[in-house]
Design an enzyme around this catalytic site. Sequence first.
Site, PDB file in Angstrom:
ATOM      1  N   LYS B 125       0.914  -1.423   0.090  1.00 24.84           N
ATOM      2  CA  LYS B 125       0.227  -0.139  -0.533  1.00 24.84           C
ATOM      3  C   LYS B 125       1.350   1.452  -0.118  1.00 24.84           C
ATOM      4  CE  LYS B 125      -3.562  -2.919   0.514  1.00 24.84           C
ATOM      5  NZ  LYS B 125      -3.402  -3.257   1.925  1.00 24.84           N
ATOM      6  N   ARG B 126       1.998   1.216  -0.848  1.00 26.54           N
ATOM      7  CA  ARG B 126       2.872   2.417  -0.643  1.00 26.54           C
ATOM      8  C   ARG B 126       2.239   3.311  -1.178  1.00 26.54           C
ATOM      9  NH1 ARG B 126       4.866  -0.863   2.793  1.00 26.54           N
ATOM     10  NH2 ARG B 126       6.964  -0.846   3.068  1.00 26.54           N
TER      11      ARG B 126
END
Lengths: 296, 296
Positions: B125-126
């Site tokens: 989830k960067r």
Amino acid sequence: MTTSDLYEQIKKKGSCLCVGLDTDFDKLPKKIKDLAGDAYVKDGKTLYRNGSEIALNGHLYGGVARSIVEFNKAIVDATAPYCVAFKPNLAFYEALGSEGMAALDGTVAYIREHHPESFIIADAKRGDIGNTAKMYAKTYFETMDFDAVTLSPYMGTETVLPFLEYKGKYAITVALSSNPSSADFQELGEDGKPLYRRVMEKMMEISTPDNMMFVVGATKASRLAEIRAFCPDNFLLVPGVGAQGGSAEEAIRYGANSKVGLLINSSRAILYASSDEDFASAAALKASQTARIDTL
Amino acid sequence: MTTSDLYEQIKKKGSCLCVGLDTDFDKLPKKIKDLAGDAYVKDGKTLYRNGSEIALNGHLYGGVARSIVEFNKAIVDATAPYCVAFKPNLAFYEALGSEGMAALDGTVAYIREHHPESFIIADAKRGDIGNTAKMYAKTYFETMDFDAVTLSPYMGTETVLPFLEYKGKYAITVALSSNPSSADFQELGEDGKPLYRRVMEKMMEISTPDNMMFVVGATKASRLAEIRAFCPDNFLLVPGVGAQGGSAEEAIRYGANSKVGLLINSSRAILYASSDEDFASAAALKASQTARIDTL
């Protein structure tokens, strides 16, 4: 660290500067690169794997990680008199694999030992569901020794809740970022109320200025006055100064509250102020000229 | 891996299951915990630091990391016949510090060697600005050996662009997540068009189904049909099945396209199907019953 402690540091140092440690091996001065020794074999994988390991602060460092820690130590020592916070950008450490994480740990430990008055931010932009958010909170506040961590709000309030449970620690929610494509979604909105404002209002409902800060880019300085109107008390972390073109003076003019309430970040403009052996003194000079609160 | 290769695997195995490796030391069976030996001293820091280090795949593992790799290997071997993808959740590895990152590397290397047909996703989830996004892309696609990485879109299109430049690799953008607070922002919108749809449309403009997938939670199965109408070709990664309450059958009914086009993730329900020594066979049984495409 309480917000009062942080304000005291800002007054004492006359600065609200945060130095971003976006440390990139390829941009380091030759003398520092050379510390990596034989470990630096430039073909991708080998670069970070075959380090002649050395023990430092109880951690194992490969060669490249050693260069990064030594560079960070020099930057931190040189700029600490002129800044109140340091902000390692986690992508730059993760890109080096497990040795990079050791270098990150070593950097944080060094700041804690030698400049204990400093506020340390993990620039991580994490954001995930509750049980995962809890593991990230554990990562930065227990496994590592950060004071604050930047978070991305897309998945809602539960992405920040576990971070708020740590006393004296801060979630820093990205509201309005400094990059060109920030407008893609952050400025969309119904009834004239953009997404970034809804994010801030929602997060303010579940937090206090003692556990929540917001990221607001300096490239949007004109927005800072408007944001201060509905968010008078929270600290704002302001990136985008320096290499990204934002002005620290404008950010202070529009964004300060009665207790300053700002951390103005500069990374590349300070770290790489000189690419030569005088990098540390060049960084100190640049830091001493950035985000002074005398302009208030 | 191309989308055709992935489709071939789905047909061959009769499943579109992705097994999420959210491996939590505290939940491991006693026998696996015991592998950590003296390293497991439960007081926070010491937990992960004083490991009796052992060399495995050329990496150093502390005791806890060893337990995690051994558990993952058993789960991977047991479930590989019934799934097409594995998805380590990075928070669970980062929480263990540098040894955790070594455990992550070791897990990925094991899958590559023993189950090379598998698709491997970094659930990270960067989401950050361009130069940082580039470092994250390097992290997952060069330093580590993932096929895909989950990304959070709040900061706009430039957060995904560097990931699209790697041939045969995928950005997986979070569109509509499976958690209760996903509605806080993802469902806001002007003119009846919610944010998650704007995100998908914008990302589809800059990508192709061969380098972009989307996260759409199974707890929102009724939305899948609507999403398929404007996004017919991209793979959808569907979390929320099992512990989070979503139904794989419903997700397949509403979300499949002519080539399935789904990866349905289950983590806790499979990993911890049994807390006893039979954990691997219990995981295999659970996996063999989840996300079968026979229901198509």
